[in-house]
Write a protein that holds these residues in place. Structure first.
Motif, PDB file in Angstrom:
ATOM      1  N   ALA A   1       2.850 -81.138  15.578  1.00 18.27           N
ATOM      2  CA  ALA A   1       3.598 -82.244  16.184  1.00 18.27           C
ATOM      3  C   ALA A   1       3.865 -83.336  15.156  1.00 18.27           C
ATOM      4  O   ALA A   1       4.977 -83.888  15.087  1.00 18.27           O
ATOM      5  CB  ALA A   1       2.830 -82.806  17.376  1.00 18.27           C
ATOM      6  N   LEU A   2       2.878 -83.659  14.341  1.00 24.12           N
ATOM      7  CA  LEU A   2       3.049 -84.688  13.324  1.00 24.12           C
ATOM      8  C   LEU A   2       4.074 -84.254  12.283  1.00 24.12           C
ATOM      9  O   LEU A   2       4.929 -85.051  11.879  1.00 24.12           O
ATOM     10  CB  LEU A   2       1.712 -84.998  12.655  1.00 24.12           C
ATOM     11  CG  LEU A   2       1.740 -86.084  11.582  1.00 24.12           C
ATOM     12  CD1 LEU A   2       2.263 -87.409  12.139  1.00 24.12           C
ATOM     13  CD2 LEU A   2       0.354 -86.256  10.983  1.00 24.12           C
ATOM     14  N   ALA A   3       4.022 -82.999  11.869  1.00 19.32           N
ATOM     15  CA  ALA A   3       4.986 -82.494  10.886  1.00 19.32           C
ATOM     16  C   ALA A   3       6.407 -82.582  11.435  1.00 19.32           C
ATOM     17  O   ALA A   3       7.327 -82.998  10.725  1.00 19.32           O
ATOM     18  CB  ALA A   3       4.653 -81.056  10.503  1.00 19.32           C
TER      19      ALA A   3
ATOM     20  N   ALA B   1       6.678 -86.799   2.565  1.00 14.35           N
ATOM     21  CA  ALA B   1       5.284 -86.639   2.132  1.00 14.35           C
ATOM     22  C   ALA B   1       4.373 -86.384   3.332  1.00 14.35           C
ATOM     23  O   ALA B   1       3.481 -85.537   3.271  1.00 14.35           O
ATOM     24  CB  ALA B   1       4.814 -87.870   1.358  1.00 14.35           C
ATOM     25  N   LEU B   2       4.609 -87.102   4.404  1.00 13.48           N
ATOM     26  CA  LEU B   2       3.804 -86.909   5.604  1.00 13.48           C
ATOM     27  C   LEU B   2       4.044 -85.534   6.203  1.00 13.48           C
ATOM     28  O   LEU B   2       3.100 -84.848   6.598  1.00 13.48           O
ATOM     29  CB  LEU B   2       4.111 -88.004   6.633  1.00 13.48           C
ATOM     30  CG  LEU B   2       3.290 -87.984   7.915  1.00 13.48           C
ATOM     31  CD1 LEU B   2       1.798 -88.054   7.622  1.00 13.48           C
ATOM     32  CD2 LEU B   2       3.721 -89.138   8.819  1.00 13.48           C
ATOM     33  N   GLU B   3       5.290 -85.111   6.232  1.00 11.22           N
ATOM     34  CA  GLU B   3       5.588 -83.764   6.733  1.00 11.22           C
ATOM     35  C   GLU B   3       4.876 -82.704   5.900  1.00 11.22           C
ATOM     36  O   GLU B   3       4.253 -81.784   6.430  1.00 11.22           O
ATOM     37  CB  GLU B   3       7.087 -83.500   6.715  1.00 11.22           C
ATOM     38  CG  GLU B   3       7.426 -82.094   7.169  1.00 11.22           C
ATOM     39  CD  GLU B   3       8.887 -81.712   6.966  1.00 11.22           C
ATOM     40  OE1 GLU B   3       9.259 -80.609   7.410  1.00 11.22           O
ATOM     41  OE2 GLU B   3       9.638 -82.478   6.350  1.00 11.22           O
TER      42      GLU B   3
ATOM     43  N   ARG C   1       2.003 -80.170   7.223  1.00  5.40           N
ATOM     44  CA  ARG C   1       2.205 -78.717   7.182  1.00  5.40           C
ATOM     45  C   ARG C   1       1.061 -78.017   6.438  1.00  5.40           C
ATOM     46  O   ARG C   1       0.683 -76.900   6.779  1.00  5.40           O
ATOM     47  CB  ARG C   1       3.552 -78.368   6.573  1.00  5.40           C
ATOM     48  CG  ARG C   1       4.696 -78.803   7.475  1.00  5.40           C
ATOM     49  CD  ARG C   1       5.953 -78.042   7.264  1.00  5.40           C
ATOM     50  NE  ARG C   1       7.009 -78.585   8.095  1.00  5.40           N
ATOM     51  CZ  ARG C   1       7.173 -78.329   9.382  1.00  5.40           C
ATOM     52  NH1 ARG C   1       6.341 -77.544  10.013  1.00  5.40           N
ATOM     53  NH2 ARG C   1       8.174 -78.874  10.067  1.00  5.40           N
ATOM     54  N   LEU C   2       0.494 -78.669   5.435  1.00  6.73           N
ATOM     55  CA  LEU C   2      -0.675 -78.099   4.753  1.00  6.73           C
ATOM     56  C   LEU C   2      -1.847 -77.975   5.724  1.00  6.73           C
ATOM     57  O   LEU C   2      -2.613 -77.012   5.657  1.00  6.73           O
ATOM     58  CB  LEU C   2      -1.091 -78.974   3.573  1.00  6.73           C
ATOM     59  CG  LEU C   2      -0.187 -78.929   2.350  1.00  6.73           C
ATOM     60  CD1 LEU C   2      -0.659 -79.939   1.307  1.00  6.73           C
ATOM     61  CD2 LEU C   2      -0.140 -77.531   1.774  1.00  6.73           C
TER      62      LEU C   2
ATOM     63  N   ILE D   1      -1.668 -90.724   3.958  1.00  6.69           N
ATOM     64  CA  ILE D   1      -0.209 -90.726   3.896  1.00  6.69           C
ATOM     65  C   ILE D   1       0.382 -91.291   5.189  1.00  6.69           C
ATOM     66  O   ILE D   1       1.400 -91.987   5.163  1.00  6.69           O
ATOM     67  CB  ILE D   1       0.320 -89.319   3.565  1.00  6.69           C
ATOM     68  CG1 ILE D   1      -0.109 -88.960   2.136  1.00  6.69           C
ATOM     69  CG2 ILE D   1       1.832 -89.244   3.713  1.00  6.69           C
ATOM     70  CD1 ILE D   1       0.242 -87.567   1.712  1.00  6.69           C
ATOM     71  N   LEU D   2      -0.241 -91.028   6.320  1.00 10.51           N
ATOM     72  CA  LEU D   2       0.229 -91.591   7.584  1.00 10.51           C
ATOM     73  C   LEU D   2       0.198 -93.112   7.531  1.00 10.51           C
ATOM     74  O   LEU D   2       1.169 -93.773   7.899  1.00 10.51           O
ATOM     75  CB  LEU D   2      -0.616 -91.081   8.748  1.00 10.51           C
ATOM     76  CG  LEU D   2      -0.307 -91.698  10.117  1.00 10.51           C
ATOM     77  CD1 LEU D   2       1.132 -91.438  10.526  1.00 10.51           C
ATOM     78  CD2 LEU D   2      -1.276 -91.157  11.158  1.00 10.51           C
TER      79      LEU D   2
END
Length: 76
Positions: free
Chosen positions: A19-21, A31-33, A37-38, A58-59
């Motif tokens: 959801a965040l990605a 960068a956050l995506e 994803r990692l 990063i968030l």
């Protein structure tokens, strides 16, 4: 993600990271995506993993940049 991690819920971590990605991608927060994803990797470690710390870092940086937008964008 934090709550799922505290509970040892790997699937919950994965869902939250997904959801965040997606949200990050929709606003161009690359960068956050990427770090979200990692955290979706094949073997999520739901308890205090470095990936979660990096997502948080990063968030927070992304949120600070978003908060600064009204100050930097010209008004119509």
């Amino acid at each position: 993600m934090q709550q799922a991690a505290r509970q040892g819920d790997a699937e919950g971590c994965r869902r939250s990271a997904h959801a965040l990605a997606g949200t990050a991608a929709s606003i161009g927060a690359q960068a956050l995506e990427r770090v979200a994803r990692l955290a979706l990797g094949p073997d999520p470690r739901p308890t205090g993993q470095p990936e979660l710390e990096e997502v948080q870092r990063i968030l927070h940086a992304t949120l600070q940049a978003l908060r600064a937008l009204p100050e930097t964008c010209p008004r119509p």
